[in-house]
Design an enzyme around this catalytic site. Structure first.
Site, short mmCIF file in Angstrom:
data_model
loop_
_atom_site.label_atom_id
_atom_site.label_comp_id
_atom_site.label_asym_id
_atom_site.label_seq_id
_atom_site.Cartn_x
_atom_site.Cartn_y
_atom_site.Cartn_z
N HIS A 40 0.85 -1.20 0.00
CA HIS A 40 0.00 0.00 0.00
C HIS A 40 0.88 1.25 0.00
CE1 HIS A 40 -3.89 -2.06 1.59
NE2 HIS A 40 -3.83 -2.05 0.28
N HIS A 73 0.66 -8.59 1.37
CA HIS A 73 -0.42 -8.87 2.32
C HIS A 73 -0.89 -10.31 2.26
CE1 HIS A 73 -1.05 -4.39 1.72
NE2 HIS A 73 -0.84 -4.50 3.02
N HIS A 123 -9.70 -5.67 4.76
CA HIS A 123 -8.29 -5.54 4.41
C HIS A 123 -7.83 -6.78 3.65
CE1 HIS A 123 -3.93 -5.03 4.89
NE2 HIS A 123 -4.19 -3.75 5.12
N GLU A 125 -5.11 -8.45 3.69
CA GLU A 125 -4.45 -9.46 4.53
C GLU A 125 -5.48 -10.34 5.22
OE1 GLU A 125 -2.23 -9.59 8.81
OE2 GLU A 125 -1.50 -8.06 7.41
N THR A 166 -1.61 -8.64 11.38
CA THR A 166 -0.24 -8.30 11.77
C THR A 166 -0.09 -6.84 12.16
OG1 THR A 166 0.33 -7.91 9.45
CG2 THR A 166 0.79 -10.11 10.34
N CYS A 194 2.73 -8.29 14.30
CA CYS A 194 4.14 -8.24 13.91
C CYS A 194 4.95 -7.45 14.93
CB CYS A 194 4.24 -7.60 12.53
SG CYS A 194 5.92 -7.33 11.97
N ASN A 224 -1.56 -0.04 8.67
CA ASN A 224 -0.65 0.29 9.78
C ASN A 224 -0.42 1.80 9.88
OD1 ASN A 224 2.21 0.92 8.51
ND2 ASN A 224 1.40 -0.83 7.37
#
Length: 651
Positions: A40, A73, A123, A125, A166, A194, A224
């Site tokens: 992204h 992702h 999302h 992911e 994550t 993460c 994020n």
């Protein structure tokens, strides 16, 4: 003025690996495509396209013989299988942490466990991880999770496996885990946030709490980056999220002594360096006070500066935004999400055309000629001012308990988080504080540290004061015979304690009912509403004796109006003695069945024939009106039958 740069800002290991792997694949392959955006960040995607890596929307768009790079992702399982079915070569640039979660949830479902994922439902992911299960559940945070568990209590016994996106905000995940640990009996929890995300969020929070203005660099689609901005907004009054240095304005730093800078995991180091350099230069210009010719020229106009307060008139109200005339050359508007802290509030319910409104300027785009405002942020500043004043004035404030925290609860007061220690929650020691969540409370602010965004309050002090006021009112107006509607607070073997408005009075067991009862639990329970009257009170010793029985009703007169000697009544055995049994004829009036009157034969004890609570037919054989005593007989009803039987036998 100085700029504090977060050490962990920029590419994480997974993103850096994805970019380098894609560049290497492009160099080695004659035809390389990426399935969607690799990461992204529009700058990085454009750079890869310049290297010949074309972006495709789906497997059907991949040319024959092409090498397909799967984004960082992770990708949905069905798309990977479709690419394989077409015989296309795939190179996975997915973050190893994401691949681990995909394997984890797939195995959990094979083991018969319900998979729960904490993260953003839409999302990429999360969509990729969810595709490795048949029936995953995705929750955006603790509120959704708690609601799901509350819908069906049997869900608490399900075998559950929990993982997180994550880039999930740690506070959301930890609050969700507290709910699961408290309510579920068979939950396996995997902290899959993460480490780089954890470190980046922690650094951003720490820096935001120390600076006057905070800049977050990253693509607006990046989860994020968005989470970093949310974390910073909670701790810093002035936060700006940008994609690049060209969005910075010197006006943003007016009045700042320290500024902070962080960036999302998909932001290249080059962009971060450019923003850092621009911030440093802009700050120098602000400090030097130099004015360009253009600035001098623009002084003849009313200018809009980011971070300043402005007053305007509402000119249009739509479902997604409100337009405001602020008397400047730029058009100004407020997004619906920036009008109020209430996510369910609608613009048309809050404002109408012609209303005057105050707001903060959060962004000015001179090129396109518009300014973005926020009423919510200005309201937050005013709330902080009110909260600081509330400490001095000892003002009682209203709030809603939003969560249970370590050592207490968190109360939202007009959007500001107020920590209330368990000892000040008004709940008994050791009580379950989770029962307070979503309840409306009143509290006093006892401590405010605006720089650290820390507020402490006390619910107990307000409750104690209200209780004392209620008690004083009761004692000032109490009198024998006065009636109250109270609540049963506790029970003992000899009676119950009833709260009649902040003061507890005692109702003796003998005053609970005209009928004979063994324990108060036969007629009431804790929490019941009870109509009582004052029998007596001692103001010095703070003791009150209460009654429940209606003194206007005379049980003996009730009996005398219904029965005469020789009548048969249905009575209830209330007590067994060695010499007989007492039976209730009407509530409040008992009669004695002597042992000789229980059966038509000799018995050793009443319990051989009768039991407490049993209803039987008995004849009233004597009434002593002076002593208010009644004699009953069961035998009198059995004797004729026994006599008839003996006569038949004699014949």
């Amino acid at each position: 003025m100085k700029v504090l740069l977060a050490q962990s800002a920029g590419f994480c290991y997974g993103v850096e690996r994805a970019v380098e792997l894609t560049k290497k694949t492009a160099a080695e392959s004659g035809c390389c495509v990426m399935l969607g955006d690799l990461i992204h960040n529009a700058h990085v995607v454009a750079e890869l396209e310049a290297l010949g890596v074309r972006k495709i929307a789906g497997p059907e768009d991949a040319p024959e013989g092409a090498t397909v790079v799967l984004r960082s992702h992770g990708e949905r399982r069905e798309l990977v299988e479709e690419l394989a079915a077409r015989g296309l070569r795939c190179v996975s640039a997915a973050c190893p942490n994401v691949l681990r979660i995909q394997t984890l949830v797939g195995q959990a479902e094979e083991d018969g466990r319900q998979v729960i994922i904490i993260g953003e439902r839409n999302h990429p992911e999360i969509q990729g991880i969810a595709s490795y299960c048949r029936h995953p559940l995705i929750f955006g945070g603790p509120e959704e999770l708690a609601a799901w568990l509350a819908e069906d209590p049997t869900r608490r016994d399900l075998p559950i496996t929990v993982a997180a996106q994550t880039t999930c905000i740690r506070e959301l995940f930890e609050t969700s885990i507290k709910i699961l640990k408290k309510q579920c009996t068979n939950a396996k929890i995997f902290d899959t946030i993460c480490n780089a995300t954890r470190k980046r969020q922690s650094e951003a929070a720490e820096i935001a709490g120390r600076v006057d203005a905070m800049v977050v660099v990253g693509d607006p689609r990046s989860a994020n980056t968005k989470h970093l901005t949310e974390i910073c907004i909670e701790r810093c009054p002035r936060v700006l999220q940008i994609e690049g240095a060209d969005e910075l304005s010197p006006d943003f730093f007016n009045g700042c002594s320290v500024a902070g800078l962080t960036a999302g995991a998909s932001t290249p180091a080059g962009i971060i360096k450019e923003v850092y350099a621009t911030m440093s230069e802009e700050i120098k210009n602000v400090e030097s006070g130099e004015e360009s010719f253009e600035e001098l020229l623009n002084q003849s106009f009313k200018t809009l500066n980011t971070g300043e307060k402005v007053t305007g008139i509402v000119t249009a109200v739509g479902p997604t935004e409100v337009q405001v005339d602020v008397g400047a050359k730029q058009a100004a508007y407020i997004k619906a999400s920036e009008l109020s802290d209430d996510p369910n509030a609608k613009p048309e319910e809050l404002l109408k055309v012609g209303d005057e409104i105050e707001a903060y300027i959060v962004r000015v785009n001179d090129i396109e000629g518009y300014a973005e405002l926020s009423k919510k942020r200005l309201d937050t500043v005013k709330v902080w001012e009110n909260i600081e004043q509330a400490v001095e004035d000892k003002t009682v404030m209203d709030g809603v308990v939003t969560e249970v925290n370590k050592g207490g609860v968190v109360v939202s007061v007009k959007g500001v988080r107020v920590f209330v220690p368990a000892s000040q929650s008004g709940m008994p020691r050791g009580a379950d504080l989770d029962t307070m969540v979503k309840s409306k409370v009143q509290l006093r602010i006892t401590e405010v540290n605006r720089a650290r965004r820390r507020v402490v309050g006390s619910i107990r002090s307000v409750a104690d004061e209200a209780r004392r006021a209620a008690q004083d009112e009761v004692w000032n107006s109490i009198e024998v015979g006065k009636r109250y509607t109270g609540t049963v607070k506790s029970m003992t073997a000899y009676g119950v304690f009833v709260d009649i408005g902040g003061v507890d009075g005692m109702v003796h067991i003998s005053e609970l009912s005209w009928s004979r009862i063994k324990t108060p639990s036969e007629v009431c329970k804790v929490g019941d509403s009870m109509e009582v009257y004052v029998i007596s009170f001692d103001a010095e010793k703070r003791k009150i004796s209460l009654g429940v029985k209606d003194r206007g009703v005379n049980p003996w007169e009730d009996f005398m109006s219904k029965y005469r000697v020789g009548d048969v009544a249905t009575v209830r055995i209330v007590k067994l003695m060695t010499f007989g049994a007492f039976a209730e004829v009407v509530p409040g009036v008992d009669g004695l069945i002597h042992i000789s009157q229980i059966a038509d034969r000799r018995i050793e004890k009443p319990g051989d024939v009768l039991s407490e609570g049993q209803e039987v037919e008995a004849e009233i054989i004597a009434v002593d009106e002076e002593k208010k005593k009644i004699s009953l007989s069961i035998r009198a009803l059995l004797a004729p039958a026994a006599q008839d039987e003996s006569e038949v036998e004699g014949e």
